[in-house]
Motif scaffolding. Sequence first.
Motif: not given
Lengths: 304, 369
Positions: A196-199, A201-206, A217
Amino acid sequence: MQTTASPKRTSSGSGRFLREYGWAYLFILAPVLLFLVFTLYPVASAFVMSFQQYQVMGSTWIGLDNYKHMIGDDVFWKSIRNTVIFTIATVPVNILITFVLAYLIFQMKNKAQTFFKATLYLPAVASGVTISVVWLAIFDPTDSGLLNRFLGLLGIDPVIWLGQSGTALFSLILMNWLGSHGAGIILYLASMGGVPKSLYEAADIDHASGWTKFARITWPLLKPTTLYLLVTGIITSFQVFISVYLMTQGGPNFATTTIAYLIYQTAFQFYEFGLASAQSFVLALLIVIVSVLQFKAFSSDVEY
Amino acid sequence: MARVEFRNVRKEFQDHSKESFTAVAGSDFVINDKEFVVFVGPSGCGKTTSLRMIAGLEHQTSGDILIGDRVVNNLHPKDRDIAMVFQDYALYPHMTIRDNLSFGLKNLKKPKAYIDQKVKEAAAILDMEPMLGRKPRELSGGQRQRVALGRAIVRDPQVFLFDEPLSNLDAKLRVQMRVELSELHKRLGATIVYVTHDQVEAMTLGERIVVMNRGIIQQIANPTELYAKPRNMFVAGFIGSPPMNFIDASIEGGRVVVEGGSFELPAAKLDALSPYAGRKLILGIRPEDIHGEDYAPGLETSPHRMNTHIQVVEHLGSENLLYFHIGGRLVTAKVHPETKAYPGLEKPFIFDMRKAHFFDPDSEQRIEI
């Protein structure tokens, strides 16, 4: 409370079971019969044959003699060594090449992706014979050989690639590295598309760096695909035959004799079917042991 | 914590045929420090795009975005000091809950003791200490939701961003999590920007609500004001369940005339509506402001009555929904369960005209009266 089973009900119950599921069993029966006749029976009779001196008109039981002969045979151990070297040299490198190519293709736009997928899958469609013929031209020991001509440009003398012990096995390994990665690429691309792309994106924010995203990931989430390619890659390379048969016939001086080629030679050149059966069972056992070990070591229950 | 500001922010996307599509058309707003603001609207209204632009996951086509006092237009998501809870939670499936929570802090190279302390605190707040060693797939939807919240909490960000975080939960759990989110906001005193398509969620959670449609902000107001004074027909129809009824009407001889009846209006309201005399307008009245004559506490003497034929009755237990037609439009009344009603019954209904709204049929804006 007492219950009594009525015989009438039981028979009508089994009748109904047959009516409902009879067709299903009939359809399953066809492939099961094919498996029994063309797979299980030959395997079982080969197992029996491995304890026999095989002759068309009546084999003789010789116990473990075939296995003893095999263990005492230097060529057998050499073939094991060659097979193991071939496997260790090809499988990890192939997985790496496949992964890198898939990763590069994954970044591309749709049309470019389709082009590279199709192009890189082509060798898988071409027959092993065709590819071997091409590689024979590349490894041609004379000055006109493609590889030698290229080396000549660099001022290096021609090499007898397939004709000397030092380079023959390496030549087969090189051919395997540069061979077909299409199927693996398709599998990796499918897995990469499934993350999922959101993983990310979450990592970018993290605060994850590009390398962290890859290592923490992408790579772990592709582990099931990597494991599959590792297991099937090892099984395939343990059975490497066509390139050996067409390019070196196991030579020179058994430098490229692999187990599969040895089995072929034993059975169809020396007509020692009992010994060939014993060698086949050792190969099968090796594959099973290595596969089980891999699953134990690398298996992962990643959820997508 | 910090404020968030949009200054004429616009976002356009290009589709495959290179045609551009405006997702957000020049948004201007300020979200104050420690405020809980909810973006609400139908699918494709631009609410999620607005949130993703705050996060830095989408880059605005023009305009400025400020977090705190900083313009963050060109800052990477990690440098914006925000935390986001995704609709699908975006938990790393191969990591334990502990690793999921600590991933961001490890990337920030925080000391181990600090990370452990933060994870422990978040686990205590969200009551998830027993699940720290488990993987996400071993948790229920509600528990995963908590982990996603925890991952945001451990970071102590300036702004929390929530992208439809409750949409994957069942109705009962959603109510429970709504309460927990409200409590969490009070406890953390955080600035929260929350996106949802569910107007109930918006009304219950938001201190202020931003209603969006087709990329344009329709109204920014607190829940009470939004309900009582919707700026236009879209907001009036979107906020409230069942939605507000819209009935074609006209002003004639000091009365509001609809098909099959008319209502007298107080002089003050008539003054405001005088420019519409002889013209069409839209009467907006919420289902809860229409009562059966036999159960209309406080309105027994109201002159605003109208006879209609009930077509459908829905029994919801605590209330009944009655459906009938006025002027070709289906009208809903939310009435007390003791109100006598069955399909085919003709009965008088009382319209609470004190709470009625009027809209310009062309601009669809509410007429201030």
